[in-house]
Design a protein around this motif. Sequence first.
Motif, PDB file in Angstrom:
ATOM      1  N   TYR A  26      41.969  26.486  50.444  1.00 54.44           N
ATOM      2  CA  TYR A  26      41.793  26.983  49.074  1.00 54.44           C
ATOM      3  C   TYR A  26      41.432  25.908  48.043  1.00 54.44           C
ATOM      4  CZ  TYR A  26      42.205  29.748  44.912  1.00 54.44           C
ATOM      5  OH  TYR A  26      41.904  30.382  43.732  1.00 54.44           O
ATOM      6  N   THR A  30      38.132  26.017  45.445  1.00 58.10           N
ATOM      7  CA  THR A  30      38.103  25.855  43.994  1.00 58.10           C
ATOM      8  C   THR A  30      37.094  24.783  43.599  1.00 58.10           C
ATOM      9  OG1 THR A  30      40.440  26.507  43.785  1.00 58.10           O
ATOM     10  CG2 THR A  30      39.490  25.262  41.961  1.00 58.10           C
ATOM     11  N   GLY A  75      43.918  31.132  40.473  1.00 59.03           N
ATOM     12  CA  GLY A  75      43.319  32.317  41.077  1.00 59.03           C
ATOM     13  C   GLY A  75      43.670  32.516  42.532  1.00 59.03           C
ATOM     14  N   ALA A  78      44.544  36.225  43.575  1.00 64.21           N
ATOM     15  CA  ALA A  78      43.353  37.080  43.555  1.00 64.21           C
ATOM     16  C   ALA A  78      42.438  36.743  44.726  1.00 64.21           C
ATOM     17  CB  ALA A  78      42.598  36.915  42.234  1.00 64.21           C
ATOM     18  N   ASN A  79      42.331  35.456  45.035  1.00 67.16           N
ATOM     19  CA  ASN A  79      41.471  35.031  46.125  1.00 67.16           C
ATOM     20  C   ASN A  79      42.012  35.476  47.472  1.00 67.16           C
ATOM     21  OD1 ASN A  79      40.182  32.973  48.129  1.00 67.16           O
ATOM     22  ND2 ASN A  79      39.042  32.683  46.219  1.00 67.16           N
ATOM     23  N   ASN A  82      41.393  39.069  47.782  1.00 69.38           N
ATOM     24  CA  ASN A  82      39.974  39.249  48.083  1.00 69.38           C
ATOM     25  C   ASN A  82      39.679  38.937  49.547  1.00 69.38           C
ATOM     26  OD1 ASN A  82      37.113  39.594  47.396  1.00 69.38           O
ATOM     27  ND2 ASN A  82      36.966  37.382  47.655  1.00 69.38           N
ATOM     28  N   VAL A 138      37.445  42.314  43.142  1.00 68.14           N
ATOM     29  CA  VAL A 138      38.458  41.269  43.303  1.00 68.14           C
ATOM     30  C   VAL A 138      37.786  39.899  43.350  1.00 68.14           C
ATOM     31  CG1 VAL A 138      40.424  40.491  44.667  1.00 68.14           C
ATOM     32  CG2 VAL A 138      39.839  42.909  44.615  1.00 68.14           C
ATOM     33  N   ALA A 142      38.586  36.601  41.010  1.00 71.14           N
ATOM     34  CA  ALA A 142      38.946  35.337  41.651  1.00 71.14           C
ATOM     35  C   ALA A 142      38.013  34.217  41.216  1.00 71.14           C
ATOM     36  CB  ALA A 142      38.903  35.489  43.178  1.00 71.14           C
ATOM     37  N   THR A 143      36.721  34.497  41.127  1.00 70.70           N
ATOM     38  CA  THR A 143      35.745  33.488  40.713  1.00 70.70           C
ATOM     39  C   THR A 143      36.024  33.009  39.301  1.00 70.70           C
ATOM     40  OG1 THR A 143      34.008  34.365  42.160  1.00 70.70           O
ATOM     41  CG2 THR A 143      33.296  33.047  40.275  1.00 70.70           C
ATOM     42  N   GLN A 145      38.828  33.079  37.645  1.00 75.14           N
ATOM     43  CA  GLN A 145      40.065  32.298  37.576  1.00 75.14           C
ATOM     44  C   GLN A 145      39.851  30.881  38.102  1.00 75.14           C
ATOM     45  OE1 GLN A 145      43.113  35.125  39.385  1.00 75.14           O
ATOM     46  NE2 GLN A 145      44.225  34.362  37.626  1.00 75.14           N
ATOM     47  N   GLN A 146      39.066  30.744  39.150  1.00 79.42           N
ATOM     48  CA  GLN A 146      38.805  29.418  39.708  1.00 79.42           C
ATOM     49  C   GLN A 146      38.017  28.544  38.738  1.00 79.42           C
ATOM     50  OE1 GLN A 146      36.991  30.540  43.527  1.00 79.42           O
ATOM     51  NE2 GLN A 146      38.682  29.533  44.544  1.00 79.42           N
ATOM     52  N   MET A 158      45.379  37.103  36.150  1.00 78.73           N
ATOM     53  CA  MET A 158      44.565  38.142  36.760  1.00 78.73           C
ATOM     54  C   MET A 158      44.406  39.334  35.824  1.00 78.73           C
ATOM     55  SD  MET A 158      45.147  40.171  40.391  1.00 78.73           S
ATOM     56  CE  MET A 158      45.537  38.668  41.256  1.00 78.73           C
TER      57      MET A 158
END
Length: 305
Positions: A26, A30, A75, A78-79, A82, A138, A142-143, A145-146, A158
């Motif tokens: 992860y 990011t 994120g 969320a990731n 996803n 989703v 996630a994108t 938030q990153q 989120m």
Amino acid sequence: MSQSLTPFENALAGALGGVFSNAVVYPLDTVKTRIQADKAAEAKEHPAIKKQLGIIGTLFTIVKSKGGFAALYRGFMANMANAFIQQFAYFYWYTLVRSLYIRRVMRSKEVAPALSTATELVLGALSAALGQLFTTPVGVIATRQQIGTESHEEDDTMIGHIKEIYHKDGITGFWRGLRPSLVLTVNPAITYGVYERIKTVILAASDGHMTPGKSFVVGALSKTLATVVTFPYILSKIRLQAKNTPYQNAFEVLGHILEEKGLAGWYQGMQAQITKAVLSQALLFYFRDYFEIWTLKLLEITGNK
């Protein structure tokens, strides 16, 4: 082995494998998202970012930001959601579509007959396209938030991003980047098509068993090829899903990049993408094989197989 499982069981094994593999890589995910987003606002605030297009430079930039080390995991939930939904949807539809094709079109009595590379690619693309309809919302959250927010006052949770997307773009905002995502269905199609072909060769040349270790190597090779072929569209999808994006479609993104940075700009962050994608995909195949083994054993114990 996977053919002994129902579509739901195979999808669950694949989804759990996807979550485990994405959790491991992860922070790298990011980093590659930040490199690909290449935010103009960030470049003005921190001019050095334009020069720090490498993995290490971007990593240190994120760690030194307001979020510190935790910013690498922005994120994360969320990731992971996803990853689970995406892999579950893909493996479910892939197993279902493939089995229907074998039964209805080929009318084969074999459980796992060898399919042509073209057929594997088409079945994989169709499965991935069906999965994208469920996973894009989703993925957008996630994108964002990153990439992070540009102000301390903005809600970076989120829920905060969900409210902002709905307020600015309406319900269709959750499917921003869907078109390039549908084009990118060729990525998993290439990955799994190549994977199946190489696996067939390995099984024929060995003892007929696909070990997790073999899956790791074959998965890495398959994903590398798929990523190189589809990277410009991967980049355009990230730019389209970024907050306050000025772009309307993938061609506009690619045209602007070409004008500003030349053809090389289409491959900005490819090293990070390949590193992340290959590790994630190889680990996914590795973990998925283990989850399939455990699922089969569990079903044997409960008497369902």
